[in-house]
Design a protein around this motif. Structure first.
Motif, PDB file in Angstrom:
ATOM      1  N   THR A   1      63.364  30.452  -6.546  1.00 59.75           N
ATOM      2  CA  THR A   1      63.379  31.765  -7.200  1.00 59.75           C
ATOM      3  C   THR A   1      61.979  32.109  -7.685  1.00 59.75           C
ATOM      4  O   THR A   1      61.276  31.250  -8.222  1.00 59.75           O
ATOM      5  CB  THR A   1      64.338  31.750  -8.417  1.00 59.75           C
TER       6      THR A   1
ATOM      7  N   ARG B   1      64.241  33.878  -3.639  1.00 58.56           N
ATOM      8  CA  ARG B   1      64.992  34.974  -4.245  1.00 58.56           C
ATOM      9  C   ARG B   1      64.087  35.603  -5.302  1.00 58.56           C
ATOM     10  O   ARG B   1      63.477  34.893  -6.110  1.00 58.56           O
ATOM     11  CB  ARG B   1      66.279  34.466  -4.893  1.00 58.56           C
TER      12      ARG B   1
ATOM     13  N   GLU C   1      67.404  40.798  -7.482  1.00 63.88           N
ATOM     14  CA  GLU C   1      68.049  40.984  -8.784  1.00 63.88           C
ATOM     15  C   GLU C   1      67.061  41.672  -9.714  1.00 63.88           C
ATOM     16  O   GLU C   1      65.851  41.428  -9.626  1.00 63.88           O
ATOM     17  CB  GLU C   1      68.390  39.616  -9.428  1.00 63.88           C
TER      18      GLU C   1
ATOM     19  N   ARG D   1      67.808  32.618 -16.459  1.00 61.87           N
ATOM     20  CA  ARG D   1      68.232  31.203 -16.297  1.00 61.87           C
ATOM     21  C   ARG D   1      69.629  31.138 -15.693  1.00 61.87           C
ATOM     22  O   ARG D   1      69.907  30.305 -14.825  1.00 61.87           O
ATOM     23  CB  ARG D   1      68.168  30.467 -17.637  1.00 61.87           C
ATOM     24  N   ASP D   2      70.515  32.061 -16.136  1.00 62.26           N
ATOM     25  CA  ASP D   2      71.871  32.105 -15.559  1.00 62.26           C
ATOM     26  C   ASP D   2      71.808  32.347 -14.058  1.00 62.26           C
ATOM     27  O   ASP D   2      72.538  31.732 -13.290  1.00 62.26           O
ATOM     28  CB  ASP D   2      72.684  33.243 -16.202  1.00 62.26           C
ATOM     29  N   LEU D   3      70.905  33.272 -13.649  1.00 60.36           N
ATOM     30  CA  LEU D   3      70.796  33.606 -12.220  1.00 60.36           C
ATOM     31  C   LEU D   3      70.330  32.407 -11.396  1.00 60.36           C
ATOM     32  O   LEU D   3      70.520  32.371 -10.188  1.00 60.36           O
ATOM     33  CB  LEU D   3      69.804  34.763 -12.020  1.00 60.36           C
ATOM     34  N   THR D   4      69.712  31.435 -12.058  1.00 60.64           N
ATOM     35  CA  THR D   4      69.202  30.258 -11.327  1.00 60.64           C
ATOM     36  C   THR D   4      70.067  29.025 -11.611  1.00 60.64           C
ATOM     37  O   THR D   4      69.590  27.889 -11.441  1.00 60.64           O
ATOM     38  CB  THR D   4      67.747  29.953 -11.742  1.00 60.64           C
ATOM     39  N   GLY D   5      71.303  29.256 -12.059  1.00 60.32           N
ATOM     40  CA  GLY D   5      72.192  28.126 -12.349  1.00 60.32           C
ATOM     41  C   GLY D   5      71.642  27.232 -13.442  1.00 60.32           C
ATOM     42  O   GLY D   5      71.901  26.024 -13.463  1.00 60.32           O
ATOM     43  N   GLY D   6      70.829  27.806 -14.323  1.00 52.04           N
ATOM     44  CA  GLY D   6      70.279  27.051 -15.448  1.00 52.04           C
ATOM     45  C   GLY D   6      69.000  26.290 -15.126  1.00 52.04           C
ATOM     46  O   GLY D   6      68.380  25.715 -16.016  1.00 52.04           O
ATOM     47  N   LEU D   7      68.577  26.292 -13.857  1.00 51.93           N
ATOM     48  CA  LEU D   7      67.420  25.463 -13.460  1.00 51.93           C
ATOM     49  C   LEU D   7      66.079  26.151 -13.679  1.00 51.93           C
ATOM     50  O   LEU D   7      65.045  25.487 -13.794  1.00 51.93           O
ATOM     51  CB  LEU D   7      67.555  25.064 -11.988  1.00 51.93           C
TER      52      LEU D   7
END
Ligand code: NAD
Ligand code: ZN
Ligand code: ZN
Length: 346
Positions: free
Chosen positions: A174, A198, A219, A232-238
């Motif tokens: 991302t 992304r 996004e 962070r949510d959009l990256t699964g927290g990573l």
């Protein structure tokens, strides 16, 4: 000739008449076709008198495209009427950095008093522009001058920052773009053209977020107190492998720090003046932070080549030279979508 000059500290720039420049030995005179309006000029015009680095009056404009009007003694290899883009971060041409084409990082420019057009030397917001050396010109080769002129800074600066981050921007990664203005809306397109990452764009304005989606952001997130959590949510927290901050104020550098992934990279491009604390426990492990400036001569050639391939669509709004003060007012107010471009010949 007419020129847009910053004349008095704190005052708005003015359209004035100045003597027509003539090319000295080794110089090239351009008839300016288009000149881009950068937010850095607004920063310059907000600096106090004490320590102000340039002589006033200063003809503004560090993004320029024009046609060759006259050649100084000893200049060859350019034809009168040829359309060219100006590489702005002029250097000495001979130090170790300049030898690599990185004149933006010239080791001797300061000592020699070499300044970029519009940022010390007379700039492109005038009917004519003196270019110190033909090596600072790149042929347009068919590019539209209005669409091409922002590429000399709003394209080149993000290109340089993104190129450094390419090894991190692998499939599944991302990239976050903070500030979808002149630089940011080109950055989104560069990321889409050069990487499989992304792209998540942040801005405070819904209009800018709409433009961000139009030019390829996957996004968009409103840049408010909830922005970091949303990214962070959009990256699964990573978190994001690369973060490009085209604003550089306290809230945006805080977001940049909060959304970077382990071993990620943060580029602070915006000159909003904020600092980002680096140290053990301050950032995820092994995050790299840099504050890049503009780009190299070779990178400008690359950005223009990418534009010729059709990969970039720069959004512009044009103004005459007489309207240039209005363009700065609109940029300051945040109502320019994409880049404002001045047409000194119009
Ligand atoms: P611009 O005004 O066109 O774009 C800035 C964008 O940031 C706008 O869309 C604005 O709505 C948005 N923004 C403002 N506050 C925000 C926030 N808190 N969160 C998210 N978005 C926010 O400006 P520009 O000409 O694209 O320049 C961008 C920055 O880059 C400026 O600070 C400029 O001085 C700097 N700059 C640096 C270099 C360099 O070499 N480092 C080169 C050119 C420009
Ligand atoms: Zn600039
Ligand atoms: Zn040099």
């Amino acid at each position: 000739m007419k020129a847009l000059q910053y004349r008095t500290i704190g005052a708005a720039p003015e359209v004035v008449t100045v003597p027509d420049p003539e090319p000295g030995p080794g110089q090239v005179l351009l008839k300016v076709t288009a000149a881009g309006v950068c937010h850095s000029d607004i920063a310059v015009m907000s600096w106090p008198a004490e320590g102000f680095p340039y002589e006033l009056p200063l003809t503004l404009g560090h993004e320029g495209v024009g046609t060759v009007a006259a050649l100084g003694a000893g200049v060859s290899g350019l034809a009168e009427g040829e359309a060219v883009a100006v590489y702005g971060p002029w250097g000495c041409g001979t130090c170790a950095k300049c030898a690599e084409g990185k004149e933006n990082y010239c080791l001797r420019a300061d000592a020699l008093g070499i300044r970029p057009p519009g940022l010390g030397a007379p700039g492109s917001m005038a009917e004519y522009l003196l270019v110190d050396d033909p090596r600072h010109l790149v042929p347009l080769d068919g590019l539209d001058p209005v669409a091409a002129v922002p590429l000399t800074d709003a394209g080149l600066t993000p290109y340089h920052a993104i190129k450094r981050a390419l090894p991190r921007l692998v499939p599944g990664s991302t990239a976050v773009v903070i500030g979808a203005g002149g630089l940011g809306h080109v950055a989104i397109q560069l990321l889409r053209a050069l990487t499989p990452a992304r792209v998540v764009a942040l801005d405070v304005s819904e209009d800018k977020l709409r433009l961000a989606r139009e030019v390829g952001a996957h996004e968009t997130v409103l840049s408010d107190a909830g922005a970091a959590a949303a990214v962070r949510d959009l990256t699964g927290g990573l978190g994001a492998e690369a973060v490009f901050d085209f604003v550089g104020v306290e809230p945006t550098v805080a977001v940049a720090a909060a959304v970077a992934a382990v071993e990620g990279e943060i580029s602070l491009v915006g000159i909003g003046g904020a600092a980002l604390p680096v140290g053990f426990g301050r950032l995820p492990f092994e995050v790299s932070v840099s504050s890049p400036y503009w780009g190299s001569r070779g990178e400008l050639v690359e950005v223009l080549a990418l534009a010729r391939s059709g990969a970039l669509s720069v959004h512009t709004e044009t103004f005459t030279l007489d309207e240039a003060p209005l363009a700065y007012e609109r940029l300051h107010a945040g109502t320019i979508n994409g880049r404002a471009v001045i047409l000194p010949g119009a």
